[in-house]
Design an enzyme around this catalytic site. Structure first.
Site, short mmCIF file in Angstrom:
data_model
loop_
_atom_site.label_atom_id
_atom_site.label_comp_id
_atom_site.label_asym_id
_atom_site.label_seq_id
_atom_site.Cartn_x
_atom_site.Cartn_y
_atom_site.Cartn_z
CG HIS A 85 -1.77 -0.99 1.59
ND1 HIS A 85 -1.37 -2.13 2.24
CD2 HIS A 85 -3.11 -1.12 1.39
CE1 HIS A 85 -2.43 -2.92 2.42
NE2 HIS A 85 -3.49 -2.34 1.91
CG ASP A 123 1.81 -0.93 3.46
OD1 ASP A 123 1.11 -0.62 4.43
OD2 ASP A 123 1.43 -1.67 2.52
C1 XLS Z 1 -7.60 -6.64 4.81
C2 XLS Z 1 -7.17 -6.87 3.44
C3 XLS Z 1 -6.02 -6.00 2.96
C4 XLS Z 1 -5.92 -6.05 1.46
C5 XLS Z 1 -5.12 -4.95 0.85
O1 XLS Z 1 -8.29 -7.45 5.42
O2 XLS Z 1 -6.87 -8.23 3.29
O3 XLS Z 1 -4.84 -6.41 3.56
O4 XLS Z 1 -5.40 -7.26 1.03
O5 XLS Z 1 -5.65 -3.70 1.15
#
Ligand code: XLS
Ligand code: NI
Ligand code: NI
Length: 433
Positions: A99, A102
């Site tokens: 993301h 991150d």
């Molecule tokens: C949250 C989601 C997130 C997505 C990406 O539960 O799994 O991690 O994979 O935003």
């Protein structure tokens, strides 16, 4: 010095190895159904859980205290990237995912966050140069910052819609610049906490329009990757609009996007929605929207998204069985959207969590391939539906109720119940896992 200083790159040592830090089943070059194991599984490490997450929970703060988590400036973000690429060198997996939030520190303004983001993207690009690791997908975190507390594209405030659109544009640009193979949208707060303050129809229209803009922008910039939506029924919202595969497909159809967008399916989300993972995979495949998977499980007793590394070979085997039957993951992959347990503090835990997950998936893939090659389930399926091969049955689908009525009245239609053979098929699967 590397955070993983004394840990050597992992190698395949075979099932009898006594080492904690090796692959027992994941053997990238091993051929499975005519394709390298690495090319089937297409593993990705997730930046957020493996490097950004600090080990907090609703009852307590950070436990990990990784060196790069001591500050939130560009230097710390670069130290985080250094650690990430060091882990990639140890694991040897082909992909990673991020993301925006991150990898870059948040700035005081949109423009400052963007310039931080661009600096880190360039820093990562330099690190990718000469390494084999690539970007599986990028995505925007539009659920952590308080500005997104009432949603991103579904927000009652149009300024948040604008902020979200600008964020996704920047993340798509960065994904394309890094050669990413997909772009993901997970709607963490695209839903509601209470219907009492929510205009459902309006919010879904906003989300549909937003997704259409994402697709238009993909074509405008010539991004060749796949746009993926990730279903999840709830958490953090009480109810999320991208509930499960069936709901997402209906949503895509309503906004005319079913030919443009596929789905990224997560094991734990399937369970939260009251499905099995293989149900979601088989349904997405039947609807032509299977894109990629997040292979992280929940704890079956806790009832929320605990995001643990996979460790159940029979479950994973069924998931890969339906993936193999669908012809594989295409541009997608197997992303470990998985975090360590809060007490797993050490660098060695981060390595072992991924290595174990990769081994479990490798065992599952091999079991799945053996079932496909043996053909027992496929044969049972053709046998069960064999009646539909007859000319009368085919003609019936082109007919109407009246002509079918006449045929039944004329005699010769006499249904005879047949066993579904469920236990025999379950016993069959058990031979392979
Ligand atoms: C949250 C989601 C997130 C997505 C990406 O539960 O799994 O991690 O994979 O935003
Ligand atoms: Ni999740
Ligand atoms: Ni996920």
């Amino acid at each position: 010095m590397s955070y993983f200083a004394d840990i050597a790159p992992l190698t395949y040592e075979g099932p009898d190895s006594g080492s904690d830090l090796c692959y027992r089943h994941y053997n990238p070059d091993e051929m499975v159904m005519g394709k390298r194991m690495e090319d089937h599984l297409r593993f990705a490490v997730a930046w957020w859980h493996s490097f950004a997450w600090e080990g907090g929970d609703p009852f307590g703060g950070p436990t990990f205290l990784r060196p790069w988590q001591a500050g939130s400036d560009l230097d710390h973000a670069m130290a985080k990237a250094d650690a990430a690429f060091d882990l990639f060198d140890i694991l040897g997996q082909p992909y990673f995912c991020w993301h925006d939030a991150d990898i870059r520190p948040e700035g005081a303004t949109f423009a400052e966050s963007l310039s931080n983001f661009e600096a880190i993207v360039d820093y990562c690009l330099a690190k990718m140069d000469g390494r084999k690791v690539q970007l599986l997908w990028g995505t925007a975190n539009m659920f952590s910052h308080r500005r997104f507390m009432s949603g991103a594209s579904t927000n009652p405030d149009p300024d948040v819609f604008a902020w979200s659109a600008a964020t996704v544009k920047a993340c798509m640009d960065a994904t394309m610049k890094m050669g990413g193979q997909n772009y993901v949208l997970w709607g963490g707060r695209e839903g509601y906490e209470t219907l009492l303050n929510t205009d459902l129809g309006r919010e879904m229209d906003q989300m549909g329009r937003f997704l259409s803009m994402v697709v238009d922008y993909k074509h405008k910039i010539g991004f060749k990757g796949t746009i993926l939506v990730e279903p999840k029924p709830q958490e953090p919202s009480k109810h999320q609009y991208d509930y499960d595969v069936a709901t997402c497909y209906g949503f895509l159809q309503r906004y005319g996007l079913e030919g443009e967008v596929k789905l990224n399916l997560e094991q734990g989300h399937a369970i939260l929605a009251g499905h099995s993972f293989e149900h979601e995979i088989a349904l997405a495949s039947a609807l032509g929207v299977l894109g990629s998977i997040d292979m992280n499980r929940n704890d079956y007793q806790s009832g929320w998204d605990t995001d643990q590394f996979p460790n159940n070979v029979p479950e994973v085997a069924l998931a890969y069985y339906y993936i193999l039957k669908a012809g594989g993951l295409g541009t997608g992959g197997t992303n470990f959207d998985a975090k360590l347990r809060r007490q797993s503090l050490d660098p060695v835990d981060l390595v072992a969590g991924h290595a174990g997950g990769m081994d479990v998936c490798a065992r599952g893939l091999k079991a799945a391939a053996a079932m496909v090659e043996d053909g027992g389930l496929e044969a049972a399926l053709s046998d069960r539906y064999a009646g539909w091969q007859t000319p009368e049955a085919q003609a019936m689908l082109d007919g109407d109720l009246g002509s079918i009525f006449d045929r039944v009245m004329a005699g010769g239609v006499d249904p005879q119940p047949r066993s579904g053979r469920q236990e025999i098929l379950e016993n069959y699967v058990n031979r392979f896992v």
